[in-house]
Enzyme design. Structure first.
Site, PDB file in Angstrom:
ATOM      1  N   GLU A 230       4.963  25.506   7.769  1.00  0.00           N
ATOM      2  CA  GLU A 230       5.354  24.669   6.836  1.00  0.00           C
ATOM      3  C   GLU A 230       6.976  24.818   6.877  1.00  0.00           C
ATOM      4  O   GLU A 230       7.596  24.035   6.093  1.00  0.00           O
ATOM      5  CB  GLU A 230       4.668  24.602   5.662  1.00  0.00           C
ATOM      6  CG  GLU A 230       4.917  25.926   4.519  1.00  0.00           C
ATOM      7  CD  GLU A 230       4.464  26.105   3.336  1.00  0.00           C
ATOM      8  OE1 GLU A 230       4.890  26.059   2.526  1.00  0.00           O
ATOM      9  OE2 GLU A 230       2.990  25.622   3.468  1.00  0.00           O
TER      10      GLU A 230
ATOM     11  N   GLU B 223      -9.488   7.597  10.429  1.00  0.00           N
ATOM     12  CA  GLU B 223     -10.567   6.709  10.311  1.00  0.00           C
ATOM     13  C   GLU B 223     -10.152   5.097  10.400  1.00  0.00           C
ATOM     14  O   GLU B 223     -10.891   4.005  10.443  1.00  0.00           O
ATOM     15  CB  GLU B 223     -10.874   6.759   8.781  1.00  0.00           C
ATOM     16  CG  GLU B 223     -11.660   7.880   8.671  1.00  0.00           C
ATOM     17  CD  GLU B 223     -13.127   7.952   9.279  1.00  0.00           C
ATOM     18  OE1 GLU B 223     -13.727   6.922   9.706  1.00  0.00           O
ATOM     19  OE2 GLU B 223     -13.560   9.113   9.351  1.00  0.00           O
TER      20      GLU B 223
END
Length: 304
Positions: free
Chosen positions: A113, A82
């Site tokens: 992970e 954004e």
């Protein structure tokens, strides 16, 4: 277990969760969510110091990298993506790296992970350096993907920031700025996409937004460095000009057009009744801060 992470503990108040009706479930979730802002409040001084560090690196050309696995990593992507249209920053200046890569944004690849090598390869491919900032996000504070990256960043003297949801986490112990929002046991044990994830997003909002404000991307409380890439953003820019100056909507539209839809330039000219060349010069001299640029313009005008 006395040494169990709070994010992995059972919530003693939701033991009968599977017996509740829908309203009871969401009412309890809402009550639990009320505690998130309080958990972050304790970390605000550290968050503020981390923002100062980001700004200091940014003005010397440094970049910000946000990394994480699963929900934590996806939240980093959501925040970073954004910033381009909102504050007109280059994509490579604030980058997110998600464990498992692009596919993990849409598919659960939680096994990645533990991949400590992948993140090091990714950082090196971006020429990550001592002038950059690394933000590691992990609810547990112990995700190998994140810890490995932070350790590497420390070795090359980059600035390191950790966001976790457990007290005295391993992540915090190795970071320059260890931000801990201890959100406690989740409604469903270990489901850290809930309170922990919400807290992480709130902290990421603070780090990115406050940094952009400090860097002059905001005038008053209006976004003045937007990329006007669609009609909604053009309308927002026109509204900003009318909110911040005494010009009409028609005049705001005209001055935007005259300045190639560069809102900062248009705003400076509307506030000072100056030329485009003046706008470029004073905005550059003020390092992008419109308010400082306007003050500089009028102070020099008075002297002359």
């Amino acid at each position: 277990m006395t040494n169990q992470k709070t994010t992995e503990q059972r919530n003693s108040q939701s033991l009968a969760l599977d017996e509740w009706n829908s309203l009871e479930i969401v009412s309890f979730m809402n009550k639990e969510d009320e505690t998130i802002a309080v958990s972050i409040q304790k970390a605000l001084p550290t968050i503020a110091l981390a923002i100062d560090a980001i700004v200091a690196k940014w003005i010397t050309g440094g970049r910000v990298f946000v990394i994480g696995a699963g929900t934590s990593g996806r939240l980093g992507v959501v925040d970073a993506v954004e910033l381009g249209p909102t504050f007109s920053i280059e994509k490579e200046r604030w980058t997110s790296i998600l464990s498992g890569g692009y596919e993990a944004m849409w598919t659960s690849l939680e096994e990645t992970e533990d991949d400590e090598q992948h993140i090091l390869t990714a950082l090196r491919s971006h020429s990550f350096s001592s002038n950059d900032v690394l933000i590691g996000v992990t609810a547990s504070g112990s995700t190998p993907f994140v810890l490995s990256a932070i350790q590497y960043a420390k070795e090359i003297n980059a600035t390191t920031i950790g966001i976790s949801n457990n007290e005295h986490s391993l992540l915090s112990s190795i970071c320059d700025y260890g931000i801990e929002a201890v959100t406690g046991p989740e409604v469903i044990r270990g489901s850290t996409r809930l309170k922990a994830g919400t807290a992480q997003k709130m902290i990421l909002n603070m780090l990115s937004t406050a940094s952009m404000v400090r860097l002059g991307k905001v005038y008053s409380n209006e976004m003045v460095d937007m990329r006007l890439i669609n009609s909604k953003l053009v309308k927002r820019a026109i509204d900003s000009l009318t909110n911040l100056t005494e010009i009409t909507e028609l005049e705001a539209t005209k001055i935007l057009e005259e300045n190639d839809y560069d809102l900062k330039t248009a705003l400076f000219r509307a506030l000072t009744d100056s030329t485009k060349e003046d706008a470029f010069r004073y905005i550059a001299e003020a390092e992008g801060h419109i308010k400082k640029a306007v003050q500089l313009y009028f102070s020099k005008k008075i002297k002359n």
